[in-house]
Design an enzyme around this catalytic site. Sequence first.
Site, PDB file in Angstrom:
ATOM      1  N   SER A 118     -20.437  12.456 -19.764  1.00  0.00           N
ATOM      2  CA  SER A 118     -20.332  11.651 -20.981  1.00  0.00           C
ATOM      3  C   SER A 118     -19.013  11.876 -21.683  1.00  0.00           C
ATOM      4  O   SER A 118     -18.620  11.074 -22.530  1.00  0.00           O
ATOM      5  CB  SER A 118     -21.445  12.043 -21.957  1.00  0.00           C
ATOM      6  OG  SER A 118     -22.691  11.890 -21.354  1.00  0.00           O
ATOM      7  N   HIS A 139     -19.748   6.332 -15.379  1.00  0.00           N
ATOM      8  CA  HIS A 139     -20.620   6.706 -16.497  1.00  0.00           C
ATOM      9  C   HIS A 139     -21.700   5.643 -16.694  1.00  0.00           C
ATOM     10  O   HIS A 139     -21.451   4.590 -17.288  1.00  0.00           O
ATOM     11  CB  HIS A 139     -19.745   6.865 -17.757  1.00  0.00           C
ATOM     12  CG  HIS A 139     -20.481   7.339 -18.954  1.00  0.00           C
ATOM     13  ND1 HIS A 139     -20.076   7.042 -20.240  1.00  0.00           N
ATOM     14  CD2 HIS A 139     -21.606   8.101 -19.102  1.00  0.00           C
ATOM     15  CE1 HIS A 139     -20.906   7.594 -21.095  1.00  0.00           C
ATOM     16  NE2 HIS A 139     -21.835   8.236 -20.428  1.00  0.00           N
ATOM     17  N   GLU A 151     -19.344   2.553 -17.470  1.00  0.00           N
ATOM     18  CA  GLU A 151     -17.994   2.834 -17.955  1.00  0.00           C
ATOM     19  C   GLU A 151     -17.261   3.535 -16.798  1.00  0.00           C
ATOM     20  O   GLU A 151     -17.671   4.623 -16.368  1.00  0.00           O
ATOM     21  CB  GLU A 151     -18.102   3.748 -19.181  1.00  0.00           C
ATOM     22  CG  GLU A 151     -16.913   3.747 -20.097  1.00  0.00           C
ATOM     23  CD  GLU A 151     -17.124   4.664 -21.322  1.00  0.00           C
ATOM     24  OE1 GLU A 151     -17.975   5.573 -21.276  1.00  0.00           O
ATOM     25  OE2 GLU A 151     -16.402   4.473 -22.317  1.00  0.00           O
ATOM     26  N   ASN A 189     -18.897   7.136 -25.978  1.00  0.00           N
ATOM     27  CA  ASN A 189     -19.328   8.264 -26.813  1.00  0.00           C
ATOM     28  C   ASN A 189     -18.372   8.595 -27.940  1.00  0.00           C
ATOM     29  O   ASN A 189     -18.756   9.235 -28.910  1.00  0.00           O
ATOM     30  CB  ASN A 189     -19.599   9.485 -25.939  1.00  0.00           C
ATOM     31  CG  ASN A 189     -20.935   9.328 -25.246  1.00  0.00           C
ATOM     32  OD1 ASN A 189     -21.951   9.125 -25.901  1.00  0.00           O
ATOM     33  ND2 ASN A 189     -20.936   9.353 -23.925  1.00  0.00           N
TER      34      ASN A 189
END
Length: 301
Positions: A118, A139, A151, A189
């Site tokens: 992450s 991701h 991602e 994130n």
Amino acid sequence: MKNITVIGSGTMGNGIAHTFAQYGFEVALVDINADALAKALQTITNNLDRQLKKGSIDEIAKTNTLSRIKTYTDLKEGAASADLVIEAATENREIKLNLFKQLSEICSYDVILASNTSSISITEIAAATKNPGNVIGMHFMNPVPVMKLVEVIRGYSTSDSVTQTIMQLAQKLDKDPVEVNDYPGFVANRILMPMINEAIYTLYEGVAGVQEIDTVMKLGMAHPMGPLQLADFIGLDVCLAILKVLYDGFGNQKYAPCPLLVNMVTAGHRGIKTGSGFYKYTAGSKELVVANKFTKSPLNQ
Ligand SMILES: NC(=O)c1ccc[n+]([C@@H]2O[C@H](COP(=O)([O-])OP(=O)(O)OC[C@H]3O[C@@H](n4cnc5c(N)ncnc54)[C@H](O)[C@@H]3O)[C@@H](O)[C@H]2O)c1
């Protein structure tokens, strides 16, 4: 590409294994913890049953998906014939660097090594391997079989051809990949975690209770779930680990994890996977944690 090795069989690993197997790939699912592997197979079976009930797959697809997943506790055995490795182990820098160093020895030079991290630097992970150009971030979002976004994170050394291969692979899984560069938290994130942290601060300072905060964000911002419930789904330990990476990576106080989050993780309340976080979870149902003195808004007391 036919053989995919997924490392880590927790929240994300089981979803990644499920998705690849559903789309016809042979999956080797590796975890150091045999109980986690057994739990992952049970979760995958339950999630396939849910898809079956909704009519999105049939009985044959369920059987075939399960038959394509093999489990291993030994990394060497599980990664030996991989065409692609996706690492989804615990969000810890040392664990990941160590895993990629080992993978670089086990797998042939051309194998693409991807991480589902992450927030941890893909560039740093790549530097632990013999072929940094073949290391990339892939991701996935939770729950993996449902969420469309992947991602795709290019490390400093990631090659164009590896990036293209991973973008195309994500499309084969019926996902929508987005290419981003490697800076702390990437995009998802970097934006999500400060919001979750702020929601926890709002609770910690007694501005409002758990349900009130989540209701404001659900009804006011049209979020499908509130930030505190989302934190429980992600895992409070994962949220804390990501905030620490943002805090260290940018050296900016605005990413400092809320002390309440630190306390909850230290006390073992890691969210849905431990049965308690901001909410208490019993066999899929959701209720408020009675012992949490911040669950009621001071305005209502
Ligand atoms: N939880 C989320 O919503 C979410 C979303 C996107 C990405 N991620 C990322 O995915 C990764 C996994 O997160 P998670 O939530 O599934 O964690 P988790 O705690 O649910 O599972 C991690 C698993 O990794 C295993 N593990 C630890 N060290 C290992 C090793 N050396 N070899 C093999 N297995 C090992 C553990 O036994 C555990 O089963 C993390 O990098 C996290 O940041 C999580």
